[in-house]
Design a protein around this motif. Structure first.
Motif, PDB file in Angstrom:
ATOM      1  N   TRP A 202      36.204  44.242  39.185  1.00 15.35           N
ATOM      2  CA  TRP A 202      35.773  43.114  37.761  1.00 15.35           C
ATOM      3  C   TRP A 202      35.752  43.938  36.907  1.00 15.35           C
ATOM      4  N   GLU A 203      34.990  43.351  35.837  1.00 12.06           N
ATOM      5  CA  GLU A 203      34.206  44.162  34.758  1.00 12.06           C
ATOM      6  C   GLU A 203      33.134  44.163  34.763  1.00 12.06           C
ATOM      7  N   ASP A 204      32.851  42.477  35.159  1.00 13.03           N
ATOM      8  CA  ASP A 204      31.375  42.846  35.479  1.00 13.03           C
ATOM      9  C   ASP A 204      30.495  42.092  36.616  1.00 13.03           C
ATOM     10  N   ASP A 205      30.975  43.042  37.509  1.00 15.46           N
ATOM     11  CA  ASP A 205      30.917  43.378  39.137  1.00 15.46           C
ATOM     12  C   ASP A 205      29.460  44.379  39.187  1.00 15.46           C
ATOM     13  N   VAL A 206      28.555  43.870  39.773  1.00 15.76           N
ATOM     14  CA  VAL A 206      27.196  44.359  40.282  1.00 15.76           C
ATOM     15  C   VAL A 206      27.215  44.235  41.727  1.00 15.76           C
ATOM     16  N   GLU A 234      38.666  39.920  33.859  1.00 10.91           N
ATOM     17  CA  GLU A 234      38.964  41.669  33.198  1.00 10.91           C
ATOM     18  C   GLU A 234      39.229  42.196  34.573  1.00 10.91           C
ATOM     19  N   LEU A 235      40.092  42.175  34.871  1.00 11.72           N
ATOM     20  CA  LEU A 235      40.664  42.723  36.589  1.00 11.72           C
ATOM     21  C   LEU A 235      41.099  44.309  36.289  1.00 11.72           C
ATOM     22  N   HIS A 236      40.544  45.437  36.799  1.00 12.46           N
ATOM     23  CA  HIS A 236      40.426  46.572  37.004  1.00 12.46           C
ATOM     24  C   HIS A 236      40.744  47.049  38.016  1.00 12.46           C
ATOM     25  N   VAL A 237      41.810  47.595  37.940  1.00 10.45           N
ATOM     26  CA  VAL A 237      42.853  48.352  38.923  1.00 10.45           C
ATOM     27  C   VAL A 237      43.298  50.374  38.965  1.00 10.45           C
ATOM     28  N   TRP A 238      42.473  50.681  39.821  1.00 10.58           N
ATOM     29  CA  TRP A 238      42.900  52.427  39.640  1.00 10.58           C
ATOM     30  C   TRP A 238      43.639  52.898  40.859  1.00 10.58           C
ATOM     31  N   VAL A 239      44.634  53.190  40.701  1.00 10.20           N
ATOM     32  CA  VAL A 239      45.577  53.743  41.537  1.00 10.20           C
ATOM     33  C   VAL A 239      45.454  55.290  42.152  1.00 10.20           C
ATOM     34  N   LEU A 240      44.987  55.247  43.131  1.00  8.05           N
ATOM     35  CA  LEU A 240      44.645  57.013  43.265  1.00  8.05           C
ATOM     36  C   LEU A 240      46.862  57.815  43.557  1.00  8.05           C
ATOM     37  N   GLU A 241      46.329  58.471  42.255  1.00  6.24           N
ATOM     38  CA  GLU A 241      48.005  59.340  42.600  1.00  6.24           C
ATOM     39  C   GLU A 241      47.961  60.193  43.339  1.00  6.24           C
ATOM     40  N   ASP A 242      47.097  61.448  42.978  1.00  6.95           N
ATOM     41  CA  ASP A 242      46.918  62.130  43.606  1.00  6.95           C
ATOM     42  C   ASP A 242      45.911  62.372  44.269  1.00  6.95           C
ATOM     43  N   VAL A 243      45.781  62.330  45.732  1.00  4.56           N
ATOM     44  CA  VAL A 243      43.967  63.206  46.628  1.00  4.56           C
ATOM     45  C   VAL A 243      43.323  64.182  46.883  1.00  4.56           C
ATOM     46  N   ALA A 252      44.292  47.231  33.603  1.00  4.16           N
ATOM     47  CA  ALA A 252      42.981  46.694  33.269  1.00  4.16           C
ATOM     48  C   ALA A 252      44.371  44.484  33.347  1.00  4.16           C
ATOM     49  N   TYR A 253      43.733  43.997  33.268  1.00  8.69           N
ATOM     50  CA  TYR A 253      44.558  42.709  32.920  1.00  8.69           C
ATOM     51  C   TYR A 253      43.624  41.811  33.111  1.00  8.69           C
ATOM     52  N   THR A 254      43.652  40.673  32.216  1.00 10.96           N
ATOM     53  CA  THR A 254      43.419  39.695  31.376  1.00 10.96           C
ATOM     54  C   THR A 254      43.984  37.925  31.662  1.00 10.96           C
ATOM     55  N   TRP A 255      42.758  37.245  31.785  1.00 10.42           N
ATOM     56  CA  TRP A 255      43.752  35.753  32.281  1.00 10.42           C
ATOM     57  C   TRP A 255      43.220  34.955  32.427  1.00 10.42           C
ATOM     58  N   THR A 256      43.520  33.633  31.008  1.00 11.31           N
ATOM     59  CA  THR A 256      42.498  32.757  31.898  1.00 11.31           C
ATOM     60  C   THR A 256      43.412  31.501  32.000  1.00 11.31           C
ATOM     61  N   ASP A 257      42.539  30.380  33.556  1.00 13.53           N
ATOM     62  CA  ASP A 257      43.177  29.757  34.021  1.00 13.53           C
ATOM     63  C   ASP A 257      42.364  28.887  34.610  1.00 13.53           C
ATOM     64  N   ASP A 258      42.622  27.283  34.305  1.00 13.12           N
ATOM     65  CA  ASP A 258      41.690  25.996  34.690  1.00 13.12           C
ATOM     66  C   ASP A 258      41.496  26.118  35.935  1.00 13.12           C
ATOM     67  N   THR A 259      42.495  26.820  36.994  1.00 15.03           N
ATOM     68  CA  THR A 259      42.175  26.779  38.214  1.00 15.03           C
ATOM     69  C   THR A 259      41.553  27.446  38.846  1.00 15.03           C
ATOM     70  N   PHE A 260      41.093  28.710  38.375  1.00 20.19           N
ATOM     71  CA  PHE A 260      41.171  29.823  38.832  1.00 20.19           C
ATOM     72  C   PHE A 260      38.771  29.830  38.301  1.00 20.19           C
ATOM     73  N   THR A 300      51.416  36.800  35.423  1.00 21.85           N
ATOM     74  CA  THR A 300      51.070  35.088  36.068  1.00 21.85           C
ATOM     75  C   THR A 300      50.122  35.391  37.643  1.00 21.85           C
ATOM     76  N   LEU A 301      49.868  33.887  37.578  1.00 25.67           N
ATOM     77  CA  LEU A 301      48.887  33.184  38.492  1.00 25.67           C
ATOM     78  C   LEU A 301      49.888  32.363  39.956  1.00 25.67           C
ATOM     79  N   GLN A 302      49.846  31.860  40.728  1.00 17.37           N
ATOM     80  CA  GLN A 302      50.610  31.294  41.392  1.00 17.37           C
ATOM     81  C   GLN A 302      49.509  30.706  41.872  1.00 17.37           C
ATOM     82  N   ARG A 303      49.440  29.629  42.986  1.00 15.36           N
ATOM     83  CA  ARG A 303      48.544  28.691  43.278  1.00 15.36           C
ATOM     84  C   ARG A 303      48.666  28.316  44.372  1.00 15.36           C
ATOM     85  N   VAL A 304      47.774  28.703  45.804  1.00 18.83           N
ATOM     86  CA  VAL A 304      48.663  27.940  47.297  1.00 18.83           C
ATOM     87  C   VAL A 304      48.131  27.141  47.903  1.00 18.83           C
TER      88      VAL A 304
END
Length: 368
Positions: A202-206, A234-243, A252-260, A300-304
């Protein structure tokens, strides 16, 4: 027979020699694992801290959703199945890896930074359950998360003060048993994202572990005090393409949801189709337990809601660790491999005892 759960297969093996031979054959085991891999599950490890002397973990599983964007219900319901209860060894960090070439499972044990013991490794399935000493380039790493094994390489995040960056991804080749590492700039969670290593944060992770260690605070208390603090989704995902070149694709992905409520959740991993799974950190029988599936491509966000954990816990609130893509394997369901007790420790001929090992060992072995 392939539709039977692994526990039923284990019981049927005791019916007769013919059944034992059939269920233990490599052909049946391969078919069973192939079918299980087609329908992976979520695995929940629930820690019960009710009585310190009786600390235990209970394992449950529930169906893992795929292609959740096809669902229309705002909240789905899944049933959990109980598997096993045991009291873990809390003397070292433990990781589990698989060598796809040699078809071998190995357990890697990394000693605590300030504790006694040595780094060691155990090969499963070869009939010789003997721990072997092993050298790690990070002598006493501060492990910062779970390990993840991808294509025969076990990855885990560690802290190493000697490096310019605070954190490093330790890479352990399960077959050759050699270590390498990748420098990273910040605290993150490592996941398997469509067959590639990915770091997610997350962007504000510590680093909450370091914060509480320096302040002498309890981690659970810190989380409870900060659950309602405003968090940025704000979620950041880094995918390693070349080791070799250490090249990453960054998203980077951003979304809002009242249940999240992000600070109530932990990152469990990603499904084979690329959906990122989040799970509630704590379980109490008084509140529903939720798992969330985020689809990055469709945003999209699905809650189970997961039901079936029950109320047989000594603690009012229990810590939950959630793992994705759980597959049943008859090879590691063998009671001979899973029996309790600690195998002996031996020292290979090419092992060089470090100064830190000599101090913790207390046996004064000479270096070779």
């Amino acid at each position: 027979m392939l539709r039977l759960p692994s526990k039923s297969v284990a019981r049927f093996r005791c019916v007769s020699k013919q059944c034992a031979s059939m269920f233990a054959s490599p052909y049946f085991k391969k078919l069973f694992q192939t079918r299980s891999s087609a329908k992976p599950s979520l695995l929940f490890a629930i820690a019960d801290y009710g009585i310190e002397e009786d600390y235990s973990m209970k394992f449950f599983s529930s169906p893992q959703l795929e292609n959740t964007y096809e669902k229309t219900s705002s909240t789905l319901v899944a049933a959990a199945e109980f598997h096993v209860k045991f009291s873990p060894d809390k003397k070292a960090y433990s990781f589990f890896g698989f060598d796809p070439i040699g078809k071998q499972y190995k357990a890697l044990s990394i000693a605590y930074p300030s504790g006694p013991g040595r780094h060691k490794i155990l090969t499963l399935g070869d009939g010789d359950l003997t721990w072997r000493k092993i050298k790690c380039p990070v002598p006493r790493p501060g492990i910062k998360g779970d390990g993840i094994c991808i294509n025969g390489v076990l990855y885990f995040l560690a802290e190493r003060n000697e490096l310019e960056s605070d954190y490093v991804i330790v890479c352990f080749d399960v077959r050759s048993e050699k270590f390498t590492y990748i420098d990273v700039e910040r605290i993150c969670r490592l996941i398997n994202y469509k067959g590639k290593l990915a770091m997610i944060y997350w962007e504000d992770d510590v680093d909450i572990y370091e914060i509480n260690h320096m302040a002498g605070k309890n981690l659970d208390k810190y989380l409870e005090e900060n659950l309602d603090v405003d968090a940025t989704n704000e979620l950041h995902v880094w995918v390693l393409e070349d080791v070799e070149k250490q090249e990453w694709s960054k998203y980077a992905y951003t979304w809002t949801d009242d249940t999240f409520f992000r600070r109530h959740l932990s990152i469990a991993g990603a499904t084979a189709s690329g959906e990122i799974v989040f799970s509630i950190r704590k379980y109490t029988s008084k509140q529903p337990f939720y798992v969330f599936y985020f689809n990055p491509e469709r945003n999209t966000l699905q809650r189970v809601e997961t039901q079936g954990f029950g109320e047989a816990f000594k603690a009012e609130t229990c810590s939950v660790r959630t793992f994705v893509n759980h597959v049943e394997n008859l090879d590691v369901n063998d009671l001979k491999q899973l029996k309790s007790g600690h195998p002996p420790l031996v020292k290979p001929e090419n092992y060089c005892l470090s100064d830190s090992d000599s101090e913790s060992d207390g046996q004064g072995d000479e270096k070779r």
